[in-house]
Design a protein around this motif. Structure first.
Motif, short mmCIF file in Angstrom:
data_model
loop_
_atom_site.label_atom_id
_atom_site.label_comp_id
_atom_site.label_asym_id
_atom_site.label_seq_id
_atom_site.Cartn_x
_atom_site.Cartn_y
_atom_site.Cartn_z
N ALA A 255 13.53 -18.42 8.07
CA ALA A 255 14.02 -17.06 8.32
C ALA A 255 13.16 -16.09 7.54
CB ALA A 255 15.48 -16.93 7.89
N GLY A 256 12.94 -14.91 8.11
CA GLY A 256 12.17 -13.89 7.42
C GLY A 256 10.69 -13.95 7.73
N GLN A 257 9.98 -12.98 7.21
CA GLN A 257 8.54 -12.84 7.46
C GLN A 257 7.88 -12.32 6.19
OE1 GLN A 257 7.70 -10.20 10.72
NE2 GLN A 257 5.52 -10.03 10.24
N PHE A 258 6.71 -12.87 5.89
CA PHE A 258 5.95 -12.40 4.74
C PHE A 258 5.08 -11.21 5.15
CE2 PHE A 258 6.90 -16.62 3.04
CZ PHE A 258 7.16 -16.33 1.72
N PHE A 259 5.15 -10.14 4.34
CA PHE A 259 4.34 -8.96 4.56
C PHE A 259 3.41 -8.76 3.37
CE2 PHE A 259 7.94 -8.19 7.29
CZ PHE A 259 7.42 -7.49 8.37
N SER A 260 2.19 -8.35 3.64
CA SER A 260 1.25 -8.03 2.57
C SER A 260 1.82 -6.91 1.70
CB SER A 260 -0.10 -7.61 3.14
OG SER A 260 -0.92 -7.06 2.12
N ILE A 261 1.65 -7.04 0.40
CA ILE A 261 2.11 -5.99 -0.51
C ILE A 261 1.46 -4.66 -0.18
CG2 ILE A 261 1.97 -5.23 -2.93
CD1 ILE A 261 2.48 -8.09 -3.78
N LYS A 262 0.25 -4.71 0.38
CA LYS A 262 -0.47 -3.48 0.72
C LYS A 262 -0.06 -2.93 2.09
CE LYS A 262 -4.52 -4.74 -2.03
NZ LYS A 262 -6.00 -4.99 -2.01
N GLY A 263 0.78 -3.68 2.83
CA GLY A 263 1.17 -3.22 4.17
C GLY A 263 2.66 -3.41 4.43
N LEU A 264 3.49 -3.02 3.47
CA LEU A 264 4.93 -3.20 3.62
C LEU A 264 5.52 -2.16 4.59
CD1 LEU A 264 5.78 -3.73 -0.16
CD2 LEU A 264 5.83 -5.48 1.63
N PRO A 265 6.48 -2.56 5.41
CA PRO A 265 7.09 -1.62 6.37
C PRO A 265 8.13 -0.73 5.69
CG PRO A 265 8.09 -3.77 6.60
CD PRO A 265 7.01 -3.94 5.58
N ILE A 266 7.68 0.14 4.79
CA ILE A 266 8.60 0.94 3.99
C ILE A 266 9.52 1.78 4.85
CG2 ILE A 266 8.73 2.73 2.21
CD1 ILE A 266 7.67 0.04 1.22
N ALA A 267 8.99 2.36 5.93
CA ALA A 267 9.79 3.24 6.78
C ALA A 267 10.91 2.50 7.50
CB ALA A 267 8.90 3.94 7.80
N ARG A 268 10.85 1.16 7.54
CA ARG A 268 11.85 0.38 8.26
C ARG A 268 12.73 -0.43 7.31
NH1 ARG A 268 8.90 -3.08 12.65
NH2 ARG A 268 11.08 -3.61 13.14
N MET A 269 12.82 -0.01 6.04
CA MET A 269 13.68 -0.70 5.10
C MET A 269 15.15 -0.37 5.41
SD MET A 269 12.06 -2.67 3.14
CE MET A 269 10.30 -3.01 3.00
N ALA A 270 16.01 -1.37 5.20
CA ALA A 270 17.42 -1.21 5.55
C ALA A 270 18.12 -0.17 4.68
CB ALA A 270 18.14 -2.56 5.43
N THR A 271 17.71 -0.06 3.41
CA THR A 271 18.33 0.92 2.51
C THR A 271 17.24 1.57 1.66
OG1 THR A 271 18.67 -0.64 0.68
CG2 THR A 271 20.40 -0.51 2.34
N ALA A 273 17.38 2.00 -1.49
CA ALA A 273 17.26 1.21 -2.71
C ALA A 273 16.28 0.06 -2.53
CB ALA A 273 18.63 0.68 -3.14
N THR A 274 16.35 -0.62 -1.39
CA THR A 274 15.41 -1.71 -1.11
C THR A 274 13.99 -1.19 -1.01
OG1 THR A 274 17.12 -2.94 0.08
CG2 THR A 274 14.84 -3.58 0.47
N GLY A 275 13.83 -0.05 -0.36
CA GLY A 275 12.51 0.56 -0.28
C GLY A 275 11.94 0.88 -1.64
N ASP A 276 12.80 1.39 -2.55
CA ASP A 276 12.34 1.70 -3.90
C ASP A 276 11.92 0.44 -4.64
OD1 ASP A 276 12.89 4.37 -3.47
OD2 ASP A 276 14.83 4.33 -4.50
N ILE A 277 12.67 -0.64 -4.47
CA ILE A 277 12.37 -1.88 -5.17
C ILE A 277 11.02 -2.44 -4.74
CG2 ILE A 277 13.04 -4.31 -5.41
CD1 ILE A 277 15.97 -3.34 -5.34
N VAL A 278 10.79 -2.54 -3.43
CA VAL A 278 9.54 -3.16 -2.96
C VAL A 278 8.34 -2.26 -3.23
CG1 VAL A 278 10.71 -4.59 -1.24
CG2 VAL A 278 9.86 -2.33 -0.59
N GLN A 279 8.54 -0.94 -3.19
CA GLN A 279 7.43 -0.04 -3.52
C GLN A 279 7.08 -0.15 -5.00
OE1 GLN A 279 6.97 3.93 -1.33
NE2 GLN A 279 9.18 3.64 -1.30
N ARG A 280 8.09 -0.25 -5.85
CA ARG A 280 7.81 -0.41 -7.28
C ARG A 280 7.12 -1.75 -7.55
NH1 ARG A 280 10.70 -2.49 -11.83
NH2 ARG A 280 12.63 -2.80 -10.65
N PHE A 281 7.58 -2.79 -6.86
CA PHE A 281 6.96 -4.10 -7.05
C PHE A 281 5.50 -4.07 -6.63
CE2 PHE A 281 5.84 -8.45 -5.99
CZ PHE A 281 6.34 -9.14 -7.08
N ALA A 282 5.21 -3.42 -5.52
CA ALA A 282 3.82 -3.32 -5.06
C ALA A 282 2.96 -2.57 -6.07
CB ALA A 282 3.77 -2.63 -3.70
N ALA A 283 3.49 -1.47 -6.60
CA ALA A 283 2.74 -0.68 -7.57
C ALA A 283 2.52 -1.46 -8.86
CB ALA A 283 3.47 0.62 -7.86
#
Length: 309
Positions: A255-271, A273-283
């Protein structure tokens, strides 16, 4: 015999949680030298012995192997910058730390968890390293918690304890993971065609074990659950969240799909808060400097843990 990739092996060794030390001595010009090391362990109480592993490629190799002794300074939780200073080619490293000559003659630091001033007892061959066995001639126990290190990142016992307490360990919480593999993050797609982190509701006290079981069952991949990455209260939903840093082994996820840290689908995050977490992790991944977030789904503070050694 199957060939072993040195980098992969090093990453596997890095799964072992260690403390962080700075090993010190004097060179032939009576100048203090030191370097950050986590390949340290105690050996014996009678006689009092400890060991440090030293790479043959180290620029301190000749000095350490010809010295009469050395000191091991176990850094405390508040000394991440000391570790970073002695891990990098910094000019006059000792100007950045309070130190003095120890009873047996090697430099020892102030405010450390403990220090050991040793004579060089024996050198043992160890492949591309040598094992320095030191006999403890003097020591001091500072009583502070030691600075921890695992999988290329610092951690502190007190901050981890704060995170668990903040998440109300006896209540049900939403526990999730930022699951990374080779520069990619695993995201799950929901029915609304939005992406989120893999997460489940479990008792907070069983957080890491429960999350491991859930991720293993959901993805079908080998999973390692690491340090706490984010603790926040979703006040709208009235629920606590704990997010851990995790790593996944090889294979195609069930289940799920791996996305490159440099190409995360930020605009399609469910919440958000999740968008903030993955963007911070990428940075933070780009600079190797991770922190732990405390707060709500809207506001909070990132407590920096430290940079990779």
């Amino acid at each position: 015999m199957t060939a072993i990739d040195p980098r992969t092996l090093r990453d596997a060794f890095g799964a072992f949680l260690t403390g962080v030390t700075v090993v010190t001595t004097y060179n032939q010009d009576e100048e203090p030298i030191g370097f950050t090391a986590n390949s340290f362990t105690s050996v014996s109480l009678d006689p009092p012995l400890l060991i440090v592993c030293l790479a043959r490629t180290s620029r301190n190799f000749e000095t350490l192997t010809n010295a009469e002794g050395f000191a091991v300074n176990i850094l405390s939780e508040g000394q991440k910058e000391v570790s970073n200073t002695f891990a990098r080619p910094v000019e006059n490293r000792f100007a950045h730390v309070d130190w003095q000559k120890g009873p047996h003659g090697s430099p020892v630091f102030s405010d450390v968890a403990a220090w050991f001033d040793c004579s060089l007892h024996k050198i043992v061959e160890g492949g591309d390293h040598v094992i320095l066995i030191g006999k403890v001639e003097a020591f001091a126990n500072g009583l502070a918690n030691g600075l921890g290190y695992a999988r290329g990142t610092y951690f502190t016992a007190s901050l981890t304890g704060q995170a668990v307490s903040a998440a109300a360990s006896d209540s049900d919480v939403m526990v999730g993971g930022v699951v990374e593999r080779d520069g990619e993050i695993l995201l799950l797609r929901n029915e609304a065609d939005k992406f989120g982190l893999p997460e489940c509701i479990i008792t907070g006290a069983a957080g890491p074990d429960g999350l491991h079981d859930y991720l293993t069952m959901t993805t079908g991949l080998p999973i390692s659950v690491g340090q706490i990455y984010s603790v926040y209260e979703n006040r709208t939903a009235g629920r606590q969240h704990i997010v851990y840093r995790c790593t996944a082994g090889n294979g195609v996820p069930k289940a799920g799909q791996f996305f490159s840290i440099k190409g995360l689908p930020i605009a399609r995050m469910a919440t958000p808060a999740t968008g903030d977490i993955v963007q911070r992790f990428a940075a933070e991944s780009s600079i190797g400097n991770f922190g732990v977030y405390f707060g709500t789904e809207r506001t909070g503070k990132v407590h920096q843990i430290g940079r990779k050694v």
